[in-house]
Write an enzyme that holds these catalytic residues in place. Sequence first.
Site, short mmCIF file in Angstrom:
data_model
loop_
_atom_site.label_atom_id
_atom_site.label_comp_id
_atom_site.label_asym_id
_atom_site.label_seq_id
_atom_site.Cartn_x
_atom_site.Cartn_y
_atom_site.Cartn_z
N ARG A 1 0.79 -1.23 0.00
CA ARG A 1 0.00 0.00 0.00
C ARG A 1 0.83 1.28 0.00
O ARG A 1 0.56 2.20 -0.76
CB ARG A 1 -0.91 0.06 1.23
CG ARG A 1 -2.23 -0.59 1.06
CD ARG A 1 -2.67 -1.17 2.38
NE ARG A 1 -1.75 -2.21 2.77
CZ ARG A 1 -1.85 -3.47 2.37
NH1 ARG A 1 -2.85 -3.83 1.63
NH2 ARG A 1 -0.96 -4.39 2.71
N THR A 2 1.82 1.34 0.87
CA THR A 2 2.54 2.61 1.00
C THR A 2 3.20 2.97 -0.32
O THR A 2 3.04 4.09 -0.83
CB THR A 2 3.57 2.52 2.15
OG1 THR A 2 2.88 2.15 3.34
CG2 THR A 2 4.25 3.86 2.38
N HIS B 1 5.66 5.90 11.31
CA HIS B 1 5.06 5.74 9.97
C HIS B 1 4.10 6.92 9.80
O HIS B 1 2.89 6.76 9.81
CB HIS B 1 4.33 4.39 9.90
CG HIS B 1 4.01 3.93 8.52
ND1 HIS B 1 4.01 4.78 7.43
CD2 HIS B 1 3.68 2.70 8.05
CE1 HIS B 1 3.67 4.08 6.35
NE2 HIS B 1 3.47 2.82 6.70
N ARG C 1 11.72 3.75 2.90
CA ARG C 1 11.32 2.82 3.98
C ARG C 1 12.53 1.96 4.30
O ARG C 1 13.19 1.46 3.38
CB ARG C 1 10.15 1.94 3.53
CG ARG C 1 9.90 0.77 4.48
CD ARG C 1 8.67 -0.02 4.14
NE ARG C 1 7.45 0.69 4.50
CZ ARG C 1 6.25 0.13 4.53
NH1 ARG C 1 6.09 -1.15 4.22
NH2 ARG C 1 5.19 0.83 4.87
N LYS D 1 25.99 -4.86 -3.73
CA LYS D 1 27.46 -4.81 -3.90
C LYS D 1 28.12 -4.15 -2.69
O LYS D 1 29.32 -3.93 -2.68
CB LYS D 1 27.82 -3.98 -5.13
CG LYS D 1 27.31 -4.52 -6.44
CD LYS D 1 27.81 -3.61 -7.58
CE LYS D 1 27.16 -3.95 -8.89
NZ LYS D 1 27.39 -2.88 -9.89
C1 NCD Z 1 2.11 -1.21 8.09
C2 NCD Z 1 3.62 -1.05 8.19
O1 NCD Z 1 4.32 -1.27 7.21
O2 NCD Z 1 4.04 -0.67 9.27
N1 NCD Z 1 1.66 -1.38 6.77
C3 NCD Z 1 1.36 -0.26 6.06
O3 NCD Z 1 2.19 0.56 5.78
N2 NCD Z 1 0.08 -0.10 5.72
C4 NCD Z 1 1.52 -2.18 9.00
C5 NCD Z 1 2.07 -3.56 9.05
O4 NCD Z 1 2.99 -3.93 8.31
O5 NCD Z 1 1.53 -4.33 9.87
#
Ligand code: NCD
Length: 309
Positions: A56-57, A134, A106, A85
């Site tokens: 999703r992100t 997040h 991320r 590498k």
């Molecule tokens: C979350 C995350 O990556 O922290 N997912 C997201 O971004 N919607 C929640 C999760 O992984 O449980």
Amino acid sequence: MTKINDVISVRDFNVDTIEKILNHANKMHEALNAKKPLENAKGRLMATLFFEPSTRTRYSFETAIKRLGGDTWGFSSTEGTSVKKGESFIDTIRMADQYVDIIVVRHPREGAARLAAKVAEVPVINGGDGGNQHPTQTLLDLFTIKHYKNDISKQHVALIGDLKHGRTTRSLFYALSMYGAEITLVSPPGLQMSPELVEEVKEQFDVTPNMATELDPNQIDDPDVFYVIRIQVERFADPLEAKRLEAAYRITPELLSRFSKNLIVMHPLPRVNEIDPAVDALPQAVYFKQAGFGVPVRMALIDLLLNKK
Ligand code: NCD
């Protein structure tokens, strides 16, 4: 009104800034619903550097910049990149900084996004750093609460599940405290929210959350929102321990029948076993809508950052 340069942690925001973002996201949402083409990011390029898995992100960020007339490239695993590498994180960020107008990152390490923002000239957005923060998920979570319930400060939100490792719940807990909402932390023993963070919000915002161990109306008094997360298995030293705890909570239609009909059930997704798919058809289930709100919220952030609004 404060201008936003990077999006790293909800700690960098106050309620006014959050409201500004949510109002802007509302305009984006209306434009999307009206199928109005937008060009706020025309000719601009975004890199999505994902050193940890994401669905999703990453895709909602990519959708967001494309909906604004911009373009994007990136990776969702370091396979096939020079990280394999031995290239350092900082060098990867420096390289992307030369190519694009905005970076989303991320990383499994806490603090990685803050480091990226120090190194890069272009704006950096944190798409999740380890078990820490997040912030863009929190903004879409707040957008969802506002959409269904209106005044965030008047809600009673129960955060449920692996609160020790969940970064979405850490970020949301902090933001809800800023608003002065009522909060109940529901977690199995051993997976509680970090006591340091509970202490911090107490000092900062004079908010003391209720604590519960069971999804029981006797322990959670008249909640408006259930915010459920999965056991964050990848952050456990012992995967067997994670498996054992996976059975701790499960939202089912029977369980929901014990609470108010007006309760909404949220989840950042991915869902594993903690919400019975039979709940999906109930009016309380808003988690797929919530995921959809990721697009207008991220469009708003991209526009505010790129165009220095
Ligand atoms: C979350 C995350 O990556 O922290 N997912 C997201 O971004 N919607 C929640 C999760 O992984 O449980």
